[in-house]
Design an enzyme around this catalytic site. Structure first.
Site, short mmCIF file in Angstrom:
data_model
loop_
_atom_site.label_atom_id
_atom_site.label_comp_id
_atom_site.label_asym_id
_atom_site.label_seq_id
_atom_site.Cartn_x
_atom_site.Cartn_y
_atom_site.Cartn_z
N LYS A 44 2.50 -8.76 1.71
CA LYS A 44 2.66 -7.39 1.21
C LYS A 44 4.05 -7.17 0.63
O LYS A 44 4.32 -6.17 -0.03
CB LYS A 44 2.36 -6.38 2.32
N LYS A 86 -4.85 6.50 -1.36
CA LYS A 86 -4.40 7.77 -0.76
C LYS A 86 -3.19 8.31 -1.51
O LYS A 86 -3.08 9.51 -1.79
CB LYS A 86 -4.02 7.55 0.71
N THR A 89 -6.09 0.43 0.67
CA THR A 89 -6.61 1.79 0.61
C THR A 89 -5.44 2.77 0.62
O THR A 89 -5.57 3.90 0.12
CB THR A 89 -7.53 2.12 1.80
N LYS A 147 2.56 0.37 5.35
CA LYS A 147 1.46 -0.56 5.59
C LYS A 147 1.93 -1.55 6.64
O LYS A 147 3.10 -1.57 7.00
CB LYS A 147 1.07 -1.28 4.30
N ARG A 148 1.03 -2.39 7.16
CA ARG A 148 1.46 -3.43 8.08
C ARG A 148 2.55 -4.28 7.44
O ARG A 148 2.54 -4.49 6.23
CB ARG A 148 0.27 -4.31 8.48
N HIS A 163 -13.17 -9.37 4.13
CA HIS A 163 -11.94 -8.59 3.93
C HIS A 163 -10.73 -9.42 3.56
O HIS A 163 -9.65 -8.86 3.34
CB HIS A 163 -11.59 -7.80 5.20
#
Ligand SMILES: *Cc1c(COP(=O)(O)O)cnc(C)c1O
Length: 815
Positions: free
Chosen positions: A543, A649, A645, A537-538, A355
């Site tokens: 990110k 969505k 992911t 998201k985290r 991952h």
């Protein structure tokens, strides 16, 4: 198979609910709380899952079907009631039945505490796969830990993240069945006896793994699987004699270790925790699962040679990677297999999903700790490594699972797996070039790609009833819900203005609902006609929430200087938690909140810019936010996000993406069409090259005045008042910029300007959004689990059922 008793009329369901309220809960309808009604409804629904659940188990045994065992440290399930109701097709009946008692269905649904047994994407993926495997009809067990406390709850105190314990099990969990008969004693530490291959391990301490089963029902109730979660129980009963002698603490020692082991979820999935307890948790749930798998196999009476035809084990990341050594141990010690046979057999059973390529997230345990907790396994890891070397004489000398005094779980997992998969096309290619370069040379067929997916039942059908109703009406049936490719049937309608207006109306309804909810929770009610720009998201440096908030600051600054320009009204919505020990991520949270305070209290921003950061992002919040999003922020540094992911969505629900060429963004862009995706930023290769440029941060700052101005506004104390508060972030942005926020800023900002202009042409925007929905069918997790069957588990569909692939048995794997 006889049709299972899953259906019910509102009247029948109402009777079941009342019976449970009376006989299971002991309450009278006149005095029942929402919680009581929720438990009663859950039990009434659970009753209807049991038949198909039994039928699925019977079919698996009767037809000797191959089973998949999905081992995962995390299952981020969220609420289960709505999923189960929807998959049984009982949503209307439940609503009507509760209405008959004067109870509001939505209130009951929202009363359920989240099962937050995961941190983010990795755990949510496991939950989507459990639902999809049940929908597709794959005989599967999910195995994990039944944490007493799931992921912490987040609140903001003066803009700073404060964590409090989540106690989802405080009230009765109506979904689980306790299984006292399925219990295994799991040992730690101690010593090993014997000289031959077969050895006896005398652990120093041990804990009982006790099973709790949750049935997972698929779409239309056609198939159901089991999620089996392990809880720690004391081996010895509480020691009354010691207690009576006054040794109060010692009397409870066994209980205390047992409770600790399944007490908390580690609130960090991206750095190696390096804790003894973490290693014990991993071994605890993995060993219990392996023994459970072998017990079931033995019960079926097959010879051990048949194991790979009947059992596939999937390791979700390296957390369960000790399954390899444990399986070899069981095959030798309990099944009297010679070592080489056991090691070769393991490779035909095990598979591993990688991952992350982030070096800090690759699990490695010090040999000392590993040997202390798992002495027998340390010996086996050495032998497994040696076996791999013997089987692969060309192996480079430096390639080993034990290196510089550490056990490298990724390398070990790779050596013991028949297939190793990445989670997006790009990530899989990068795996071959980086972390597993040498192993890939030795085993060129072992690495395969399975791009992640999300379950459309939760992420479209129940999250977005407005859009789902339009889809069903347009396509003429609900077939699309488990054949998501059928969404392509919407494409021919995007030129029909009347249809597009209906598509836009669904989005607007969702935005009104979100605005109302934000009004209730944050006291701000954004205009539903503004552009809703969502990053959820985290919180992590890679990110790049920083990139987004810097653009927000620059936008605020420019609106103030030129308020009368034609600004496209925009609402920036953030959601996400930071790991409690991740100081930089917590500073980013603080900054977003401080910027929100300044922006939302600036009268010049009215009708132009707003920032909303509702606390405690989780699955239920995602379900609220995603259907209302116009723009999806997927802006990670290229090469860092394995798949994502959330990106799927959002796009599926008609948000356009602003994104880098990273993870599954690449494939999303290919599917929806590059003209319906806002690409910006450096590629993976450009990122690598840019990192080599000395002073790249300073250069980017001097090349982009609006960026350097935004950073100096932070440094001046504009947000939060204290110039020192963001000293660390300012230092990172001006001197280091590991994640290249500054170097990508100018392109990001100009792409955001293009988006403003594009949103101004609403008809065109709606067409692009609708094309996103129409072309995202491939990202259903039903497709992903079918890919696993085909590429990883050596299974195929036969008579509508998943089974071991016929013909050539799966013994072609070179160990
Ligand atoms: C989907 C999801 C994630 C993963 O989001 P990414 O944007 O892919 O990181 C994390 N948390 C929750 C609650 C989710 O539903």
């Amino acid at each position: 198979m006889t049709q299972p008793a899953t259906s019910a009329s509102p009247k029948e369901l109402g009777q079941s609910i009342r019976d449970h309220l009376t006989y299971s809960i002991g309450k009278d309808a006149g005095h029942a709380s929402v919680h009581d009604w929720r438990v009663a409804l859950s039990l009434a629904i659970r009753d209807r899952i049991v038949e198909p659940w039994f039928a699925s188990t019977r079919a698996t045994y009767d037809r000797h079907l191959k089973r998949v065992h999905y081992l995962s440290m995390e299952f981020l399930i969220g609420r289960l009631l709505e999923d189960s109701v929807v998959n049984l097709g009982l949503d209307d009946a439940a609503r009507e039945a509760l209405h008959g008692f004067g109870v509001d269905y939505d209130e009951v649904i929202h009363d359920e505490p989240e099962a937050a047994l995961g941190n983010g994407g990795l755990g949510r993926l496991a939950a989507c796969y459990m639902e999809s495997m049940a929908t597709v009809g794959i005989p599967a067990y999910g195995y994990g830990l039944r944490y007493e406390h799931g992921l912490f709850r987040q609140r903001f105190d003066h803009g700073r993240q404060v964590e409090t314990a989540d106690s989802w099990l405080k009230s009765r969990n109506p979904w689980e069945f306790e299984r006292p008969e399925a219990a295994y004693e799991i040992g730690f530490g101690g010593w090993v006896e014997g000289d031959g291959a077969k050895k006896v391990w005398h652990p120093e301490e041990s804990v009982i793994a006790a099973a709790y089963d949750t049935p997972i029902i698929g779409w239309k109730g056609r198939w159901a699987n089991t999620l089996r979660l392990w809880s720690g129980k004391a081996v010895a009963e509480f020691d009354l004699a010691r207690f009576n002698r006054g040794e109060y603490v010692a009397a409870g020692a066994a209980e205390s270790l047992a409770r600790t082991i399944s007490r908390v979820l580690y609130p960090d999935d991206s750095t190696e925790a390096g804790k003894e307890l973490r290693l014990k948790q991993e071994y605890f749930f993995t060993a219990a699962s392996v023994r459970d798998i072998m017990r079931r196999f033995v019960y079926e009476g097959e010879s051990i040679a048949k194991l790979p035809d009947r059992v596939a084990i999937q390791m979700n990341d390296t957390h369960p990677a000790i399954a390899g050594a444990e399986l070899v141990r069981v095959l030798i010690d309990d099944f009297s297999q010679p070592f080489d046979e056991a090691a070769d057999m393991a490779v035909r059973v095990l598979n591993y999903t990688n991952h992350t390529l982030l070096p800090e997230a690759l699990e490695a345990w010090s040999e000392g700790l590993f040997r202390k907790i798992l002495p027998r396994h340390m010996d086996l890891v050495e032998r497994i490594d040696d076996h791999h070397k013997r089987r692969n004489p060309k192996r480079p000398w430096e390639l080993s699972a034990i290196h510089h005094g550490s056990v490298h779980m990724g390398t070990l997992a790779f050596m013991q797996s028949g297939h190793v998969n990445g989670v997006s096309a790009l990530h899989t290619e990068l795996m071959k070039e980086t972390v597993f370069h040498d192993l890939n040379q030795l085993h060129p067929d072992r690495i395969v790609n399975v791009t992640n997916g999300v379950t459309p039942r939760r992420w479209l059908y129940s999250a977005n009833p407005a859009l789902s109703a339009l889809v069903t009406d347009t396509l003429g049936s609900e077939d699309w819900v488990d054949h998501l490719d059928q969404l392509s049937g919407l494409e021919s309608h995007v030129t029909d203005q009347g249809w597009l207006d209906r598509y836009a109306a669904a989005k607007r309804d969702n935005k009104v609902a979100l605005s109302n909810w934000l009004g209730e929770t944050l006291g701000i009610t954004p205009d539903p006609d503004a552009l809703y720009d969502v990053q959820i998201k985290r919180i992590h440096e890679y990110k790049r929430q920083l990139l987004n908030i810097l653009e927000t600051i620059a936008r605020w600054d420019e609106i103030r200087q030129n308020p009368d320009a034609d600004w496209q009204p925009r609402v920036k919505i953030f959601g996400g938690k930071a790991a409690p020990g991740y100081a930089v991520a917590k500073e980013i949270i603080n900054l977003i909140n401080d910027v929100a305070t300044v922006v939302n209290n600036d009268p010049l921003m009215k009708g132009r810019l707003m920032v909303a950061y509702p606390p405690n992002y989780n699955v239920s919040m995602a379900v609220r936010l995603i259907p209302a999003a116009d723009l999806s922020e997927q802006i990670s540094t290229a090469g860092k996000e394995a798949s994502g992911t959330g990106n799927m969505k959002l796009s599926m629900n008609g948000a356009l993406t602003i994104g880098t060429l990273d993870g599954a963004n690449v494939e999303i862009r290919e599917h929806v069409g590059p003209e319906n995706f806002f690409l910006f930023g450096m590629t993976t290769e450009q990122v690598e090259a840019r990192r080599q440029v000395p002073d790249h941060a300073r250069k980017a700052n001097s090349d982009c005045p609006s960026l350097s101005r935004a950073i100096s506004l932070i440094a001046l104390g504009t947000f939060g008042g204290d110039p020192a508060r963001y000293g660390r972030l300012v230092d990172i942005l001006t001197n280091w910029d590991t994640y290249l926020v500054c170097s990508d800023f100018a392109d990001y900002q100009s792409t955001q300007r293009r988006i403003d202009a594009s949103y101004g042409d609403r008809a065109e925007w709606n067409r692009m959004a609708a094309l996103n929905t129409a072309r995202m069918g491939w990202f259903s997790s039903d497709r992903s689990v079918r890919d696993y069957m085909d590429r990883v588990w050596n299974m195929e569909m036969r008579d509508g059922r998943a089974a071991a692939r016929s013909g050539q048995p799966d013994n072609a794997i070179a160990v």
